[in-house]
Design a protein around this motif. Structure first.
Motif, PDB file in Angstrom:
ATOM      1  N   ALA A 153      58.040   0.347  31.851  1.00 16.13           N
ATOM      2  CA  ALA A 153      58.437   0.590  33.344  1.00 16.13           C
ATOM      3  C   ALA A 153      59.901   1.056  33.639  1.00 16.13           C
ATOM      4  N   ARG A 154      60.761   0.421  32.922  1.00 22.35           N
ATOM      5  CA  ARG A 154      62.131   0.939  33.164  1.00 22.35           C
ATOM      6  C   ARG A 154      62.190   2.254  32.404  1.00 22.35           C
ATOM      7  N   GLU A 183      55.676  -4.135  28.602  1.00 23.53           N
ATOM      8  CA  GLU A 183      55.222  -3.598  29.815  1.00 23.53           C
ATOM      9  C   GLU A 183      56.245  -3.399  30.809  1.00 23.53           C
ATOM     10  N   ASP A 184      57.249  -4.421  30.911  1.00 27.01           N
ATOM     11  CA  ASP A 184      58.559  -4.380  31.597  1.00 27.01           C
ATOM     12  C   ASP A 184      59.265  -3.293  31.111  1.00 27.01           C
ATOM     13  N   ALA A 185      59.557  -3.019  29.749  1.00 23.42           N
ATOM     14  CA  ALA A 185      60.234  -1.970  29.109  1.00 23.42           C
ATOM     15  C   ALA A 185      59.731  -0.717  29.437  1.00 23.42           C
ATOM     16  N   LYS A 191      54.272  -8.771  27.985  1.00 23.51           N
ATOM     17  CA  LYS A 191      54.945  -8.435  29.278  1.00 23.51           C
ATOM     18  C   LYS A 191      56.240  -7.873  29.035  1.00 23.51           C
ATOM     19  N   VAL A 192      56.897  -8.093  27.940  1.00 19.81           N
ATOM     20  CA  VAL A 192      58.225  -7.569  27.720  1.00 19.81           C
ATOM     21  C   VAL A 192      58.165  -6.091  27.509  1.00 19.81           C
ATOM     22  N   GLU A 230      53.014 -13.325  27.008  1.00 19.27           N
ATOM     23  CA  GLU A 230      54.448 -13.240  27.366  1.00 19.27           C
ATOM     24  C   GLU A 230      55.171 -12.100  26.526  1.00 19.27           C
TER      25      GLU A 230
END
Length: 282
Positions: free
Chosen positions: A257-258, A253-255, A250-251, A247
């Motif tokens: 991507a942005r 990884e999402d960051a 993933k924060v 979890e």
């Protein structure tokens, strides 16, 4: 670091099997304290013992068994950076350990990443951020940083070169040095040259771009072949901090991507770098 990753994975597999550490210890004929040391990266375990533990946990996936037994075999392997001695901080050793086993790395931060730095740029950055470092240590760390970059082209054991995706803020490309006036032109030329490698992707965050999560600071996302989980490295003036766990990772990884979405395209980034290098950026 390898022992810690192995211990974490054994704990995860044991827990998934619904077993207490006492049961694992009894199955191996060990004291519970010995098994606890293995899971907490304070005790050694042989590949054969790992295989027996996984069998007890009901793990039958051959890929998982091979990955964990290989890690047990390599856990005590001496890193190539050992000759640099105490100049290498513990957290940096951990990062180098991670990179040695990784297959991909994603980076964003306020400076050009270490894997892409020239010697002159490395000395400038290490000298500015290593507040307690002597001049000799700065030079040794810069030399180490350049040696580390071999992972982008050649690796032992037939491993493919590390895949690197770096997103750098444009401000980092405009840095100057009074003592090394040609430093940035050489650094920018190096970025253009190394971005020709098929495993290296470089993007630039435009000075006039939108806000993005990378504004918080440096992060390196280190990815491994299955079954190993991704690890995130965060740096500050006192060293590195590693983030593990699905979890939390993933924060980041999402960051990332942005951050990628906010950056210039690869081709536009190359043009930006070239224009800055030639003094033509408008």
């Amino acid at each position: 670091m390898r022992r810690r990753r192995l211990g974490n994975e054994l704990r995860r597999r044991r827990t998934a099997a619904g077993l207490e550490s006492r049961a694992a210890a009894e199955a191996m004929g060990w004291a519970e304290s010995k098994y606890s040391r293995v899971e907490n990266a304070k005790g050694r375990v042989t590949p054969q013992e790992v295989e027996s533990l996984l069998k007890f946990f009901g793990v039958e996936d051959a890929q998982v068994v091979a990955a964990l037994t290989n890690l047990a075999r390599d856990a005590s392997k001496r890193g190539w950076w050992r000759p640099y001695g105490d100049v290498v901080a513990d957290s940096y050793r951990d990062l180098l350990d991670l990179e040695a086993d990784a297959d991909a790395e994603q980076f964003t931060g306020p400076a050009i990443p270490g894997l892409l730095q020239t010697s002159a740029y490395a000395r400038e950055i290490i000298g500015a951020t290593g507040l307690t470092r002597t001049q000799e240590e700065v030079h040794a760390l810069a030399e180490l940083r350049r040696a580390r970059q071999a992972i982008l082209t050649t690796r032992p054991g037939g491993l493919a070169p590390l895949k690197l995706w770096a997103v750098v803020h444009e401000a980092a490309l405009h840095m100057t040095s009074a003592e090394q006036p040609h430093m940035m032109r050489e650094q920018l030329r190096h970025l253009l040259d190394i971005s020709d490698l098929p495993n290296v992707t470089i993007q630039v965050l435009d000075l006039r771009g939108t806000a993005h999560p990378g504004m918080i600071g440096l992060m390196e996302i280190v990815q491994f072949p299955a079954p190993w989980p991704t690890v995130v490295n965060l740096e500050n003036l006192r060293g590195s901090h590693f983030v593990e766990g699905t979890e939390d990772v993933k924060v980041f990884e999402d960051a990332f991507a942005r951050v990628v979405a906010a950056a210039l395209s690869v081709d536009a980034s190359r043009m930006k770098i070239r224009n800055i290098m030639n003094g033509l950026d408008t």
